[in-house]
Structures are given as C-alpha cells and as structure tokens.
Design a protein around this motif. Structure first.
Motif, PDB file in Angstrom:
ATOM      1  N   GLU A 149       6.833   3.844  -3.293  1.00  0.00           N
ATOM      2  CA  GLU A 149       7.414   3.080  -2.178  1.00  0.00           C
ATOM      3  C   GLU A 149       7.873   1.703  -2.642  1.00  0.00           C
ATOM      4  O   GLU A 149       7.374   1.165  -3.617  1.00  0.00           O
ATOM      5  CB  GLU A 149       6.383   2.925  -1.060  1.00  0.00           C
ATOM      6  CG  GLU A 149       6.023   4.213  -0.355  1.00  0.00           C
ATOM      7  CD  GLU A 149       7.201   4.849   0.378  1.00  0.00           C
ATOM      8  OE1 GLU A 149       8.145   4.115   0.751  1.00  0.00           O
ATOM      9  OE2 GLU A 149       7.180   6.087   0.574  1.00  0.00           O
ATOM     10  N   LYS A 150       8.766   1.133  -1.849  1.00  0.00           N
ATOM     11  CA  LYS A 150       9.252  -0.207  -2.146  1.00  0.00           C
ATOM     12  C   LYS A 150       8.222  -1.243  -1.668  1.00  0.00           C
ATOM     13  O   LYS A 150       7.630  -1.077  -0.595  1.00  0.00           O
ATOM     14  CB  LYS A 150      10.577  -0.463  -1.417  1.00  0.00           C
ATOM     15  CG  LYS A 150      11.712   0.409  -1.898  1.00  0.00           C
ATOM     16  CD  LYS A 150      12.447  -0.301  -3.037  1.00  0.00           C
ATOM     17  CE  LYS A 150      13.651   0.465  -3.544  1.00  0.00           C
ATOM     18  NZ  LYS A 150      13.384   1.874  -3.923  1.00  0.00           N
ATOM     19  N   PRO A 151       8.027  -2.300  -2.464  1.00  0.00           N
ATOM     20  CA  PRO A 151       7.017  -3.301  -2.118  1.00  0.00           C
ATOM     21  C   PRO A 151       7.228  -3.958  -0.748  1.00  0.00           C
ATOM     22  O   PRO A 151       6.263  -4.399  -0.135  1.00  0.00           O
ATOM     23  CB  PRO A 151       7.137  -4.350  -3.230  1.00  0.00           C
ATOM     24  CG  PRO A 151       7.842  -3.682  -4.345  1.00  0.00           C
ATOM     25  CD  PRO A 151       8.670  -2.575  -3.759  1.00  0.00           C
ATOM     26  N   PHE A 152       8.456  -4.014  -0.244  1.00  0.00           N
ATOM     27  CA  PHE A 152       8.654  -4.707   1.052  1.00  0.00           C
ATOM     28  C   PHE A 152       7.889  -4.025   2.187  1.00  0.00           C
ATOM     29  O   PHE A 152       7.626  -4.611   3.221  1.00  0.00           O
ATOM     30  CB  PHE A 152      10.147  -4.835   1.398  1.00  0.00           C
ATOM     31  CG  PHE A 152      10.771  -3.560   1.873  1.00  0.00           C
ATOM     32  CD1 PHE A 152      11.421  -2.713   0.985  1.00  0.00           C
ATOM     33  CD2 PHE A 152      10.719  -3.196   3.231  1.00  0.00           C
ATOM     34  CE1 PHE A 152      11.997  -1.539   1.420  1.00  0.00           C
ATOM     35  CE2 PHE A 152      11.298  -2.007   3.671  1.00  0.00           C
ATOM     36  CZ  PHE A 152      11.934  -1.184   2.765  1.00  0.00           C
ATOM     37  N   ARG A 153       7.512  -2.792   1.946  1.00  0.00           N
ATOM     38  CA  ARG A 153       6.805  -2.077   3.019  1.00  0.00           C
ATOM     39  C   ARG A 153       5.336  -2.516   3.155  1.00  0.00           C
ATOM     40  O   ARG A 153       4.704  -2.263   4.172  1.00  0.00           O
ATOM     41  CB  ARG A 153       6.851  -0.565   2.742  1.00  0.00           C
ATOM     42  CG  ARG A 153       8.273  -0.047   2.908  1.00  0.00           C
ATOM     43  CD  ARG A 153       8.315   1.457   2.919  1.00  0.00           C
ATOM     44  NE  ARG A 153       9.431   1.905   3.735  1.00  0.00           N
ATOM     45  CZ  ARG A 153       9.955   3.115   3.675  1.00  0.00           C
ATOM     46  NH1 ARG A 153       9.452   4.007   2.846  1.00  0.00           N
ATOM     47  NH2 ARG A 153      10.957   3.457   4.453  1.00  0.00           N
ATOM     48  N   THR A 154       4.825  -3.162   2.109  1.00  0.00           N
ATOM     49  CA  THR A 154       3.414  -3.562   2.136  1.00  0.00           C
ATOM     50  C   THR A 154       3.126  -4.487   3.314  1.00  0.00           C
ATOM     51  O   THR A 154       2.140  -4.336   4.029  1.00  0.00           O
ATOM     52  CB  THR A 154       3.038  -4.283   0.819  1.00  0.00           C
ATOM     53  OG1 THR A 154       3.495  -3.501  -0.284  1.00  0.00           O
ATOM     54  CG2 THR A 154       1.537  -4.484   0.719  1.00  0.00           C
ATOM     55  N   LYS A 155       4.027  -5.450   3.503  1.00  0.00           N
ATOM     56  CA  LYS A 155       3.809  -6.428   4.565  1.00  0.00           C
ATOM     57  C   LYS A 155       3.791  -5.771   5.945  1.00  0.00           C
ATOM     58  O   LYS A 155       2.954  -6.092   6.794  1.00  0.00           O
ATOM     59  CB  LYS A 155       4.913  -7.500   4.503  1.00  0.00           C
ATOM     60  CG  LYS A 155       4.428  -8.817   5.020  1.00  0.00           C
ATOM     61  CD  LYS A 155       5.353  -9.962   4.724  1.00  0.00           C
ATOM     62  CE  LYS A 155       4.784 -11.146   5.490  1.00  0.00           C
ATOM     63  NZ  LYS A 155       5.541 -12.340   5.365  1.00  0.00           N
ATOM     64  N   GLN A 156       4.714  -4.837   6.113  1.00  0.00           N
ATOM     65  CA  GLN A 156       4.755  -4.114   7.401  1.00  0.00           C
ATOM     66  C   GLN A 156       3.468  -3.320   7.643  1.00  0.00           C
ATOM     67  O   GLN A 156       2.893  -3.345   8.728  1.00  0.00           O
ATOM     68  CB  GLN A 156       5.913  -3.109   7.391  1.00  0.00           C
ATOM     69  CG  GLN A 156       7.279  -3.735   7.459  1.00  0.00           C
ATOM     70  CD  GLN A 156       8.347  -2.654   7.404  1.00  0.00           C
ATOM     71  OE1 GLN A 156       8.336  -1.782   6.518  1.00  0.00           O
ATOM     72  NE2 GLN A 156       9.277  -2.695   8.355  1.00  0.00           N
TER      73      GLN A 156
END
Ligand code: SAH
Ligand code: SF4
Length: 353
Positions: free
Chosen positions: A22-29
C-alpha cells in the motif's frame, strides 16, 4: 490468528501497509479510523478505498479487548473484567468526577512484587501486557461510554488516565511507553500528557524516564523508612528508599516544567500510621516537591492488615498539612464492586488459559 493493528506505532503501521503493497499516504487515514473514530470494523471505514478495506479485513483485526463482565457501583464507578486474545484477563476501572473522570488501566496480568497489603500481589505474574493491550483497555472503556469519535478535551467524560491497575508498570516499561505515546497522539485518542499519571511501587531505574514522556508520577511510598517498608513491600530490598528518592529528584530535574510528585501512602493500622511516622516521612521527602495522598486501606479476604482508624488518619494528615504539605485522604470509590485501589484481581489470571 490475524494480527491486531491496535498497538502499532504510526511508523510500524506505515511499515505494515508498505509491506502489503500500500501507499504510505493511507497510514494517516487508517490511523484516524483506528484511534480517532475507534472503528473496529474495516468495512465501515468509509473513506478508505473498497479494495483496501477488503484487504485489511483479510489480513488484520482492529478489535478492542473483550468485556467479560461490567459492574457499576452505587457511586457510578464502573469496573470491567476484560479479556485478551489468549484468554488472559485484567480489570480496569472508570472513576467519575463531576464532568470528567479517570480510567485506571493495568499493565500486567498479576504482579510479581507481592506487596503484602495488595490483593493483586497475591496473584503471580502471568505476563506483561502488550502495548496494544494497554491502549486497548482505554478504547474498551470508551466503547462502554460511547465516547467515539474522540471528543474535544472539554466535553469528554473519560478525560484522564491513571496507570494504577494491576501490575508494576515500570517493569513493563517498553510496552508502557509505546502505549502512552499512542494514547497521547493528537490525531488519535488525544489524552494530553498532563492528564496521565503512572504509579510505581518504586522501580527506581525507570522513574526518571517518565519525565521524558512528560507524564505525571505517583510513587507508592507507604512507609517512612526502610525497616517498615521492607516488611510490607519486597521490592524495597532491591530499590530502598534512598534509591527511590534519588530517582524522584532526577525525575523532577528532567521535567520540562515544575511537576510535583504524588506520594501515595496506604494507612495500615499500627504499622505506618503513628505521628512519628508522619514526621519521619516529611524528612524523607526533603528536597522534593510532593503532595501526599493518604489511602484508607481496603481490606480483602485474608488480608494481613487492618485499616487505620479514621481519627488516626486525620491526625496523620493534620501533621503533614500543618507543615504545608497537601495530604488529602483519598475518598474511597467503588468499594461495593471491589473496584477500589489494590482490590483488583483477574478471574482467570491464575489459571492457564
Ligand atoms: N503497581 C503500581 C500501581 C498499581 S497499585 C503501584 O504499586 O504503585 C495502585 C495503588 O493502590 C498503589 O499505591 C498501591 O500501593 C495501592 N494499594 C494496593 N493495595 C491496596 C489496598 N488493599 N488498599 C489501598 N490501597 C492499596
Ligand atoms: Fe504489584 Fe502495585 Fe500491588 Fe505492589 S501494590 S503488588 S506493585 S500492583
């Protein structure tokens, strides 16, 4: 068994997502859903892409510890027996005040310290709790009061955390500090460090590090000298009062701002409750900024002590207060449901799960 994501630090969660492509930007979500929304069902995480939700559900869980029993006292104190994935159980308690309150959480199943006055101390140490299990207790408390998503600081009832449940937190320091960082994260559960207190029986080596975490310190002192303390707290052999006091000084030196230490003192009839003890106690804490908290001893079946008389406690408190120490007598809470200090005991802690 699927891996539970609760208890991963932000960086670990990020690494986990990267490892499944997965792309790291999804971690925050995802972090927001887990810790701000308290959502345990991936399919309900509606801002996440459908395929991502399905993948998460396939590989992971986000469950909070299961409530086995819930009891609410006549004084509104609430106690839960919670169970973890391996069947081990601990108790946690919510102690309400007017418009806020503290959740008291545990850090170990049982306790190895064996303090003579403590019910938990009669139970062997079974194991340390993981960071996820420590954080999870608070999340379960929020579930019970429907306090999701994370309310603003002013409107929440579950406002404070006291690490005063079962176990000695400083003997499980790595998991404790990881858990506290998650609990304090402003994008998640958002309990500020000033609203968190860690209580220790005196594991001096890890006391100063609490200053770096920024949390408050409470020390279960309970005796004015080593002779008495050795008799009631075995940990005193390894960490005698001189070591504890030195560690407390280092804690205060390292704190960013002036921070008093709460000295807990359980009043045991004929053991530590004389006026001489009070005087010796004041000498002991010279050079430290402290507040005392006098705790009436809560009796349990088979306990080897009696509580001090009301009058004796009052006198003891007055000696300290006449010398400008704060020394309130702690109001007993939740006694009818065995939720008061030192009364916690797990149902299955002693048995193999
Ligand atoms: N292990 C840590 C934190 C858990 S105990 C510690 O010892 O500090 C929380 C507090 O309850 C401690 O101050 C403990 O000494 C006190 N306590 C234990 N048994 C008690 C009892 N029977 N009555 C009153 N206080 C008790
Ligand atoms: Fe353990 Fe604290 Fe109880 Fe002592 S008072 S036995 S350290 S839980």
């Amino acid at each position: 068994m699927k891996k539970n994501l609760i208890g991963l630090s932000f960086d670990e969660l990020n690494a986990e997502l990267v490892s499944i492509g997965e792309k790291p930007f999804r971690t925050k979500q995802l972090w927001h859903w887990l810790y701000h929304q308290g959502q345990t069902d991936f399919s309900q995480m509606t801002t996440l892409a459908k395929d991502f939700r399905a993948k998460l559900a396939d590989l992971y869980t986000a469950e909070h510890p299961k409530i086995v029993t819930e009891q609410t006292s006549v004084d509104k104190t609430r106690k839960w027996l919670v169970e973890f994935a391996d069947g081990k159980q601990v108790e946690c308690v919510y102690i309400p005040e007017e418009d806020r309150g503290a959740v008291c959480i545990s850090t170990q199943v049982g306790c190895a310290q064996g303090c003579k006055f403590c019910h938990t101390g009669t139970q062997k140490l079974m194991r340390n709790l993981t960071a996820g299990e420590i954080v999870g207790q608070f999340m379960t408390a929020r579930d019970s009061y429907n306090e999701w998503p994370t309310p603003t600081d002013e409107t929440r009832f579950l406002s404070n955390i006291v690490v005063m449940g079962m176990g000695e937190p400083l003997y499980n320091f790595d998991n404790l500090s990881k858990a506290l960082k998650i609990l304090m994260d402003g994008d998640g559960i958002g309990i500020s460090k000033r609203k968190i207190t860690v209580s220790t029986a005196g594991m001096a080596d890890n006391i100063p590090a609490l200053a770096d975490l920024g949390v408050k310190l409470a020390v279960s002192l309970h005796a004015p000298n080593n002779e008495i303390r050795n008799r009631i707290m075995p940990i005193n052999k390894k960490y005698p009062l001189e070591k504890i006091i030195a560690a407390c000084k280092e804690y205060q030196r390292r704190c960013e701002r002036r921070q008093y230490i709460t000295m807990e003192y359980v009043m045991l009839k004929g053991i530590n409750d004389t006026p001489e003890c009070a005087k010796e106690l004041m000498d002991l804490v010279k050079g430290l900024e402290v507040k005392f908290n006098l705790i009436p001893f809560h009796k349990w079946d088979g306990a080897p002590f009696e509580p001090s008389d009301k009058e004796t406690i009052k006198k003891f408190s007055k000696i300290l207060e006449d010398n400008w120490f704060a020394a309130p007598v702690r109001r007993s809470r939740g006694e009818d449901i065995m939720a008061a200090c030192g009364q916690l005991k797990s149902a299955k802690g002693n048995k193999e799960a």
